[in-house]
Write a protein that holds these residues in place. Structure first.
Motif, PDB file in Angstrom:
ATOM      1  N   SER A   1       0.811  -1.221   0.000  1.00  0.00           N
ATOM      2  CA  SER A   1       0.000   0.000   0.000  1.00  0.00           C
ATOM      3  C   SER A   1       0.841   1.266   0.000  1.00  0.00           C
ATOM      4  O   SER A   1       0.349   2.345   0.339  1.00  0.00           O
ATOM      5  CB  SER A   1      -0.917   0.005   1.226  1.00  0.00           C
ATOM      6  OG  SER A   1      -0.147   0.044   2.431  1.00  0.00           O
TER       7      SER A   1
ATOM      8  N   GLU B   1      -2.126  -5.240   2.564  1.00  0.00           N
ATOM      9  CA  GLU B   1      -1.011  -4.664   3.310  1.00  0.00           C
ATOM     10  C   GLU B   1      -0.757  -5.504   4.557  1.00  0.00           C
ATOM     11  O   GLU B   1      -1.679  -5.772   5.338  1.00  0.00           O
ATOM     12  CB  GLU B   1      -1.323  -3.219   3.704  1.00  0.00           C
ATOM     13  CG  GLU B   1      -0.359  -2.606   4.698  1.00  0.00           C
ATOM     14  CD  GLU B   1       1.088  -2.643   4.223  1.00  0.00           C
ATOM     15  OE1 GLU B   1       1.944  -3.152   4.987  1.00  0.00           O
ATOM     16  OE2 GLU B   1       1.363  -2.173   3.101  1.00  0.00           O
TER      17      GLU B   1
ATOM     18  N   VAL C   1      -0.031   0.464   6.698  1.00  0.00           N
ATOM     19  CA  VAL C   1      -0.719   1.025   5.539  1.00  0.00           C
ATOM     20  C   VAL C   1      -0.036   2.333   5.150  1.00  0.00           C
ATOM     21  O   VAL C   1       0.159   3.215   5.978  1.00  0.00           O
ATOM     22  CB  VAL C   1      -2.213   1.255   5.853  1.00  0.00           C
ATOM     23  CG1 VAL C   1      -2.877   2.025   4.711  1.00  0.00           C
ATOM     24  CG2 VAL C   1      -2.920  -0.072   6.070  1.00  0.00           C
TER      25      VAL C   1
ATOM     26  N   ASP D   1      -5.926  -4.440   5.442  1.00  0.00           N
ATOM     27  CA  ASP D   1      -4.697  -4.345   6.214  1.00  0.00           C
ATOM     28  C   ASP D   1      -4.467  -5.650   6.983  1.00  0.00           C
ATOM     29  O   ASP D   1      -5.280  -6.577   6.950  1.00  0.00           O
ATOM     30  CB  ASP D   1      -4.713  -3.135   7.143  1.00  0.00           C
ATOM     31  CG  ASP D   1      -5.769  -3.209   8.239  1.00  0.00           C
ATOM     32  OD1 ASP D   1      -6.531  -4.196   8.293  1.00  0.00           O
ATOM     33  OD2 ASP D   1      -5.845  -2.263   9.058  1.00  0.00           O
TER      34      ASP D   1
END
Length: 511
Positions: free
Chosen positions: A16, A40, A120, A232
């Protein structure tokens, strides 16, 4: 859906950071009907997701965001200044974590400060935001020949929100550049003369600085795209390949411990210069050039004080109460082939060396000078991936083979001499001699999945960033840059991501 993941998307993006986010942005702008999943490994540490931690006003909240970015062992001691990095042993900077002890050097000099971030926004949540344009031999010749490179760099400027006026109110900035220019500008082309550093920074109406992270690259175009989803705390463990074609990614949910396969028409891996080739190796994608041509930028740093200013009036709008804000002004001495260094000159809010108690500091007068040196490229400078040992994420352990050449050492010595010239031009040097930071300190690792014009065994991807070996697999990041650069590489790598994303748009619209 399988758990929190889709079973199938059009494009799967691993990573990301700014380049993975550039893919998502261009796809959202040019082909908003495509479904996009971004994965991510780290947590979301800032809001909007991917924003720079410098924009977090509260000190404790900012420190917490940095700790949560530090991989599987957050909270270890870090160092926050170049001098501390040079003197304080092998420690990372806040928001990053080092390769495990011993893994940074299997042979040669190694990269003792090789570091990464897991969050992130990737390193884009922690970077200096310097966005100089590459010059001379830093430029990619086969993209220059087609006339594409400057247009792509212009798009990268747009996505990153690059400006040159964020520090126009800094005291003494014009005087500093005037003195630097007198020392180096003679005989240089206009683009290579001393100037303000292009920065991915803007100043709000209330005077606060806003540093660009992946949130700026993603933009509202991506955030408001109902076909885009960011996941994430998700580790990509394998690129799925079927008969030479990328068909998706296998991901590990770090919240639940479950593993899922997400199928995709296109896969983009933008996991940084160390972990992108690592993921390919783990996936059985092992072209000859994978992990090779690793290059970093050796750094020489020094400090000086602008002198002869005691009686100068401070122009209206440049009065500063107390200390200056962080990075109160950044000037740029561009790279040339004759002087193969990139100069980042920063007015500091405090002296990096002790001054006498009765020695008052004029705001804006303390200057940190840094020269980044281009590396001679060699296939022997490489990453080695283990078939037995694993890292803290369970992926193949990384070992570094990296050595400075005689030419590299000569360039570093020339940089030391040049930085003394610049310091004397500024005014008063604040130390006896410049010092070189430990290798890896720049965090600008390049070349490990480098781009090539043809598939001749020295590159991993072609001009559109698609791998030679696997159809539909695109790579992004500083690792794609094929030239030896001294300038900060993010602008160039985002430009290459724009080209790759456009190729995906064209490709999927034709199907």
């Amino acid at each position: 859906m399988t758990g929190r993941y889709p079973d199938e998307v059009d494009v799967a993006i691993v990573g990301s950071g700014p380049t993975g986010s550039a893919y998502a942005r261009i796809l959202s702008e040019d082909s908003p009907g495509l479904t996009i999943a971004m994965f991510e490994v780290g947590p979301t540490v800032s809001q909007p997701a991917g924003s720079h931690v410098k924009n977090i006003v509260d000190d404790d909240s900012r420190s917490d965001a940095q700790r949560r970015s530090e991989g599987s062992a957050p909270g270890e001691a870090t160092l926050n200044s170049p001098r501390a990095v040079a003197a304080g042993g092998r420690r990372a900077r806040p928001g990053t974590f080092l390769l495990p002890d011993g893994d940074f050097a299997a042979s040669g000099d190694g990269l003792p400060l090789a570091a990464m971030s897991s969050n992130v926004g990737g390193m884009g949540a922690h970077w200096t935001a310097a966005c100089p344009r590459p010059g001379a031999s830093e430029r990619i010749g086969f993209l220059d020949a087609t006339g594409e490179l400057d247009e792509l760099i212009g798009q990268a400027d747009r996505l990153l929100g690059v400006t040159t006026d964020a520090f126009d109110g800094s005291p003494l900035g014009d005087l500093l550049r005037e003195r630097l220019a007198a020392a180096v500008d003679e005989g240089r082309a206009p683009a290579a003369r001393v100037q303000k550093m292009p920065l991915a920074v803007h100043r709000r109406e209330d005077g606060r600085l806003v540093w660009s992270g992946s949130d700026v690259v993603l933009g509202d175009e991506t955030r408001n795209n109902p076909n885009f989803t960011l996941f994430d705390e998700t580790l990509a463990v394998r690129v799925l390949v079927d008969d030479g074609v990328a068909v998706g990614v296998e991901v590990h949910d770090r919240r639940t411990g479950e593993t899922h396969e997400v199928h995709a028409r296109i896969v983009v891996v933008a996991a940084d210069g160390l972990r992108t080739p690592q993921l390919l190796w783990a996936s059985g994608i092992r072209p000859t050039a994978l992990g090779r041509y690793l290059n970093d930028q050796s750094q020489v740093v020094f400090a000086a004080r602008i002198t002869g200013i005691e009686d100068l009036p401070v122009p209206e709008g440049q009065k500063v109460a107390g200390t200056l804000g962080e990075s109160s002004g950044v000037s740029w001495v561009p790279f040339t082939d004759d002087l193969p260094f990139h100069g980042q000159i920063m007015q500091l809010d405090a002296s990096p060396v002790p001054l006498a108690d009765d020695d008052p500091v004029v705001p804006g007068s303390i200057v940190g000078l840094g020269l980044f040196c281009a590396k001679e490229l060699s296939a022997d400078d490489r990453l080695e991936f283990s078939d037995d040992a694993t890292d803290s994420y369970g992926l193949p352990a990384i070992r570094v083979h990296y050595a400075l050449t005689d030419g590299d050492r000569e360039t570093i010595e020339r940089a030391k001499a040049q930085i003394m010239t610049l310091a004397r031009a500024v005014g008063e040097p604040l130390d006896d001699a410049p010092f070189q930071l430990p290798l890896g300190a720049s965090l600008h690792y390049q070349g490990t999945t480098r781009m090539g014009e043809t598939d001749d065994g020295t590159s991993v991807v072609g001009p559109n960033s698609e791998t030679w070996e696997v159809d539909g697999l695109y790579l992004a990041g500083n690792n794609v840059i094929p030239t030896a650069t001294a300038c900060n590489p993010t602008l160039t790598s985002v430009a290459l991501a724009v080209k790759g994303a456009r190729d995906i748009v064209h490709r999927l619209s034709d199907r």
